[in-house]
Design a protein around this motif. Structure first.
Motif, mmCIF file in Angstrom:
data_model
loop_
_atom_site.group_PDB
_atom_site.id
_atom_site.type_symbol
_atom_site.label_atom_id
_atom_site.label_comp_id
_atom_site.label_asym_id
_atom_site.label_seq_id
_atom_site.Cartn_x
_atom_site.Cartn_y
_atom_site.Cartn_z
ATOM 1 N N THR A 1 0.832 -1.206 0.000
ATOM 2 C CA THR A 1 0.000 0.000 0.000
ATOM 3 C C THR A 1 0.866 1.255 0.000
ATOM 4 O OG1 THR A 1 -1.659 -1.211 1.287
ATOM 5 C CG2 THR A 1 -1.900 1.174 1.151
ATOM 6 N N GLY A 2 1.944 1.243 0.790
ATOM 7 C CA GLY A 2 2.855 2.384 0.816
ATOM 8 C C GLY A 2 3.524 2.616 -0.523
ATOM 9 N N LEU A 3 3.932 1.535 -1.196
ATOM 10 C CA LEU A 3 4.551 1.670 -2.519
ATOM 11 C C LEU A 3 3.563 2.225 -3.536
ATOM 12 C CD1 LEU A 3 6.645 -1.635 -2.761
ATOM 13 C CD2 LEU A 3 7.513 0.700 -2.454
ATOM 14 N N LEU A 4 2.321 1.763 -3.491
ATOM 15 C CA LEU A 4 1.311 2.252 -4.427
ATOM 16 C C LEU A 4 1.072 3.745 -4.238
ATOM 17 C CD1 LEU A 4 -0.873 1.770 -6.573
ATOM 18 C CD2 LEU A 4 -2.444 1.127 -4.717
ATOM 19 N N CYS A 5 0.973 4.176 -2.989
ATOM 20 C CA CYS A 5 0.747 5.602 -2.713
ATOM 21 C C CYS A 5 1.936 6.434 -3.184
ATOM 22 C CB CYS A 5 0.508 5.805 -1.217
ATOM 23 S SG CYS A 5 0.163 7.514 -0.751
ATOM 24 N N ALA A 6 3.153 5.970 -2.902
ATOM 25 C CA ALA A 6 4.346 6.710 -3.327
ATOM 26 C C ALA A 6 4.413 6.810 -4.848
ATOM 27 C CB ALA A 6 5.595 6.025 -2.772
ATOM 28 N N TYR A 7 4.056 5.730 -5.539
ATOM 29 C CA TYR A 7 4.079 5.728 -7.005
ATOM 30 C C TYR A 7 3.083 6.737 -7.568
ATOM 31 C CZ TYR A 7 3.780 4.001 -11.795
ATOM 32 O OH TYR A 7 3.783 3.903 -13.163
ATOM 33 N N ILE A 8 1.878 6.767 -6.992
ATOM 34 C CA ILE A 8 0.854 7.703 -7.485
ATOM 35 C C ILE A 8 1.307 9.143 -7.271
ATOM 36 C CG2 ILE A 8 -1.493 8.541 -7.095
ATOM 37 C CD1 ILE A 8 -2.288 5.674 -6.403
ATOM 38 N N ALA B 1 7.940 8.454 -0.336
ATOM 39 C CA ALA B 1 7.086 9.627 -0.565
ATOM 40 C C ALA B 1 7.541 10.848 0.222
ATOM 41 C CB ALA B 1 5.630 9.304 -0.201
ATOM 42 N N TRP B 2 8.453 10.664 1.190
ATOM 43 C CA TRP B 2 8.925 11.775 2.025
ATOM 44 C C TRP B 2 9.460 12.923 1.171
ATOM 45 C CZ3 TRP B 2 9.290 12.647 7.356
ATOM 46 C CH2 TRP B 2 10.148 13.663 7.763
ATOM 47 N N HIS B 3 10.213 12.603 0.145
ATOM 48 C CA HIS B 3 10.816 13.624 -0.708
ATOM 49 C C HIS B 3 9.838 14.112 -1.778
ATOM 50 C CE1 HIS B 3 14.825 12.894 0.992
ATOM 51 N NE2 HIS B 3 14.451 11.634 1.028
ATOM 52 N N ASN B 4 8.689 13.490 -1.860
ATOM 53 C CA ASN B 4 7.686 13.903 -2.851
ATOM 54 C C ASN B 4 6.674 14.891 -2.280
ATOM 55 O OD1 ASN B 4 9.008 11.834 -4.133
ATOM 56 N ND2 ASN B 4 7.247 10.477 -4.248
ATOM 57 N N VAL B 5 6.680 15.058 -0.941
ATOM 58 C CA VAL B 5 5.649 15.872 -0.307
ATOM 59 C C VAL B 5 6.283 17.102 0.321
ATOM 60 C CG1 VAL B 5 4.220 13.860 0.156
ATOM 61 C CG2 VAL B 5 5.798 14.659 1.921
ATOM 62 N N THR B 6 5.446 18.096 0.625
ATOM 63 C CA THR B 6 5.921 19.344 1.208
ATOM 64 C C THR B 6 6.025 19.226 2.723
ATOM 65 O OG1 THR B 6 3.654 20.145 1.339
ATOM 66 C CG2 THR B 6 4.890 20.681 -0.646
ATOM 67 N N GLU B 7 6.701 20.217 3.342
ATOM 68 C CA GLU B 7 6.870 20.217 4.790
ATOM 69 C C GLU B 7 5.523 20.285 5.507
ATOM 70 O OE1 GLU B 7 9.451 19.826 6.521
ATOM 71 O OE2 GLU B 7 11.173 20.197 5.228
ATOM 72 N N SER B 8 4.582 21.066 4.957
ATOM 73 C CA SER B 8 3.277 21.194 5.602
ATOM 74 C C SER B 8 2.540 19.864 5.623
ATOM 75 C CB SER B 8 2.427 22.244 4.869
ATOM 76 O OG SER B 8 2.294 21.919 3.496
ATOM 77 N N SER B 9 2.780 19.015 4.627
ATOM 78 C CA SER B 9 2.130 17.709 4.611
ATOM 79 C C SER B 9 2.631 16.843 5.763
ATOM 80 C CB SER B 9 2.406 17.002 3.280
ATOM 81 O OG SER B 9 1.935 17.759 2.201
ATOM 82 N N ARG B 10 3.940 16.899 6.036
ATOM 83 C CA ARG B 10 4.491 16.089 7.118
ATOM 84 C C ARG B 10 3.922 16.521 8.465
ATOM 85 N NH1 ARG B 10 10.904 16.536 5.635
ATOM 86 N NH2 ARG B 10 10.713 16.365 3.385
ATOM 87 N N ALA B 11 3.797 17.845 8.665
ATOM 88 C CA ALA B 11 3.294 18.356 9.936
ATOM 89 C C ALA B 11 1.863 17.896 10.190
ATOM 90 C CB ALA B 11 3.364 19.878 9.953
ATOM 91 N N CYS B 12 1.102 17.686 9.138
ATOM 92 C CA CYS B 12 -0.289 17.259 9.280
ATOM 93 C C CYS B 12 -0.384 15.911 9.984
ATOM 94 C CB CYS B 12 -0.950 17.188 7.910
ATOM 95 S SG CYS B 12 -2.622 16.523 7.917
ATOM 96 N N PHE B 13 0.478 14.964 9.615
ATOM 97 C CA PHE B 13 0.429 13.632 10.215
ATOM 98 C C PHE B 13 0.788 13.690 11.697
ATOM 99 C CE2 PHE B 13 1.921 12.776 5.733
ATOM 100 C CZ PHE B 13 0.643 12.535 5.259
ATOM 101 N N ALA B 14 1.797 14.488 12.041
ATOM 102 C CA ALA B 14 2.191 14.622 13.438
ATOM 103 C C ALA B 14 1.078 15.243 14.263
ATOM 104 C CB ALA B 14 3.463 15.459 13.545
ATOM 105 N N THR B 15 0.335 16.189 13.685
ATOM 106 C CA THR B 15 -0.763 16.838 14.402
ATOM 107 C C THR B 15 -1.887 15.848 14.700
ATOM 108 O OG1 THR B 15 -0.251 18.941 13.321
ATOM 109 C CG2 THR B 15 -2.427 18.725 14.325
ATOM 110 N N LEU B 16 -2.274 15.073 13.702
ATOM 111 C CA LEU B 16 -3.325 14.074 13.916
ATOM 112 C C LEU B 16 -2.918 13.066 14.986
ATOM 113 C CD1 LEU B 16 -4.408 13.325 10.227
ATOM 114 C CD2 LEU B 16 -5.689 14.605 11.944
#
Length: 531
Positions: A233-240, A291-306
């Protein structure tokens, strides 16, 4: 007649409105308490004894007392606890963020030890606790429990509280300990849940070698299938994300896709009776790697907040639910039995964890040639102590086993519920409060202060794993030195971890990263991680 029916319908609508309004009021009060937990937790952040989980637990207990007094000893909570609420809505974001934020090089460098502690250690702990309750519970008067109940109790109290561990240990100050204790905690929770579910599906009153073999086969199948589902599932999401490159247009879409894909992996695992904890954890690790390098900093902060909100929610509610008068009413006739059962369980938790931490640490040290690579006795003590806390996973499993709709009318089952609450409160409050001072006592910080420690630029020699030495990359992770390629079978056997890393890194750079993304294989846009 029509007037009477109209009056009845109107009365039902008013009752429904009042019920809905009461739910809204309760929800508002609970959200206000969550805000209070965040503010007070921030004010106590530097306290050497407190952490946010203990703060939320204490606020929950105080709130429960106030509600008890205002309702005339009828209720102590604003919301009704549900194991579905915990397992389906609160636990997934916590475990996913743990996998997404974990420093992968440290985690996988210690992967064999983590699996040794998390899988084998949990089985040892479960066995010790189960044998202990079989030996001692009958002397307390609990006669209605059978063999399946005893083994289930072992699985319930073998589950450590990885949420509390996250807040007690610091990933920068104690990288090796954090990697071992946290990694073990996640695998431990998954193993405990898989073990508990497997116990529920077998008749363990008549155990023979065929049942034991089938049990072991099912356990291993669930363990590895859950892991592979999370990876895929993680690979599929990263690919998309790499192909469509959402960050070019909308951060919202990439965040939504990652949240939904990770949650889909969890629900799919539960749908197929697998371990959702393992699945979503490895889904987070894979997304973090590609996917870490594919997403913005604000996206990472969202997961930590949840994850942070879910953690605070759990401990706040556990504190209030611990004072639920309905649970304690059924054991009021035999308080001595409840105290004895709680004491036995606490003692078995201590013994069960010691039974695997020290022997398995000795085994792990046999594969570590250099003295600096070994897990010292002081570190073993901290690993043992930090994993003594029991939390929401134990409570949820206990509710599943011994209650219906949050309560029970059988005295033995009620005693098990109240004893579980007692163990959770005592272990979190006492063991949790003493963990930070114990770390400072056994592993003191360098004299030049902790400022450099928090910056991540240096790490105490005692806590540094030799395999983690080197420069840090853009993720704050360590760039490891190149390992020489083994040129003989002897060299391969001497450095299996280095060898696996060598071949994996070549395969990852040659095939996986170009397909799924990663450092150096995605374009840079403002706001995205620098490489």
């Amino acid at each position: 007649m029509a007037a009477a029916s109209w009056s009845g319908a109107l009365s039902k609508m008013q009752m429904l409105y009042m019920s809905d309004h009461a739910s809204v009021v309760s929800l508002n009060l609970f959200v206000a308490l969550l805000c209070g937990c965040i503010v007070i937790g921030h004010l106590l952040e530097e306290n050497r004894w407190m952490n946010e989980s203990i703060t939320s637990l204490l606020i929950g207990l105080c709130t429960g007392v106030i509600i008890l007094l205002t309702t005339g000893l009828k209720s102590s909570h604003l919301l009704v606890f549900s194991e579905d609420l915990f397992f389906i809505y609160l636990l997934p974001p916590i475990i996913f963020n743990a996998g997404f934020q974990v420093k992968k090089k440290q985690f996988f460098r210690n992967f064999s030890t983590i699996m040794l502690f998390g899988a084998i250690g949990t089985l040892i702990s479960c066995t010790v606790i189960s044998l202990g309750v079989i030996q001692f519970f009958k002397k307390t008067g609990l006669a209605s429990l059978d063999m399946g109940d005893y083994i289930a109790i072992g699985a319930i109290f073998a589950a450590t509280d990885s949420v509390c561990t996250l807040q007690v240990l610091n990933q920068d100050e104690t990288p090796l300990l954090y990697s071992l204790v946290f990694g073990e905690g996640v695998v431990n929770d998954a193993t405990s849940v898989v073990l508990f579910n497997a116990i529920q599906s077998f008749d363990l009153n008549n155990i023979n070698h065929q049942i034991a073999l089938q049990f072991s086969r099912n356990f291993l199948h669930l363990f590895f299938t859950s892991t592979m589902l999370g990876v895929l599932t993680g690979l599929l999401c990263a690919y998309i994300i790499k192909k469509l490159y959402f960050a070019r247009h909308s951060t919202d879409r990439e965040v939504a896709l990652m949240i939904l894909m990770s949650y889909l992996s969890y629900t799919m695992a539960e749908m197929f009776y697998l371990s959702g904890i393992l699945t979503v954890f490895f889904c987070g690790i894979v997304m973090s790697h590609y996917a870490w390098h594919n997403v913005t900093e604000s996206s990472r902060a969202c997961f930590a907040t949840l994850s942070f909100i879910a953690e605070t929610f759990i401990f706040l509610y556990v504190g209030m639910d611990a004072l639920d008068i309905e649970k304690w009413r059924f054991v009021s006739d035999s308080p001595g039995t409840s105290i004895a059962v709680s004491s036995i369980l606490l003692a078995l938790v201590l013994v069960g964890r010691a039974a695997f931490v020290f022997p398995l640490s000795f085994l792990a040290n046999l594969g570590r040639k250099a003295p600096k690579e070994t897990i010292s006795f002081r570190q073993q003590v901290i690993i043992w102590w930090a994993g003594l806390m029991r939390g929401a996973v134990s409570m949820a499993l206990a509710y599943n086993k011994f209650t219906s709709a949050g309560h029970t009318h059988l005295q033995d089952n009620a005693i098990m519920i109240t004893s579980t609450i007692t163990v959770v409160l005592f272990s979190t409050m006492v063991f949790g409060l003493m963990t930070k001072p114990l770390i400072r006592l056994l592993l003191p910080l360098p004299k030049h202060g902790s400022g450099a420690m928090l910056s991540g630029s240096s790490t105490p020699k005692l806590l540094s794993h030799p395999l983690l030495s080197g420069e840090r990359d853009s993720d704050g992770e360590l760039v490891l030195p190149d390992f020489p390629r083994p040129n003989s079978l002897t060299a391969l056997l001497r450095t299996p971890t280095s060898t696996v890393h060598y071949y994996w890194r070549n395969f990852d750079n040659a095939f996986m990263r170009p397909v799924f993304g990663g450092r150096g294989f995605v374009p840079f846009v403002p706001g995205s991680p620098r490489v």
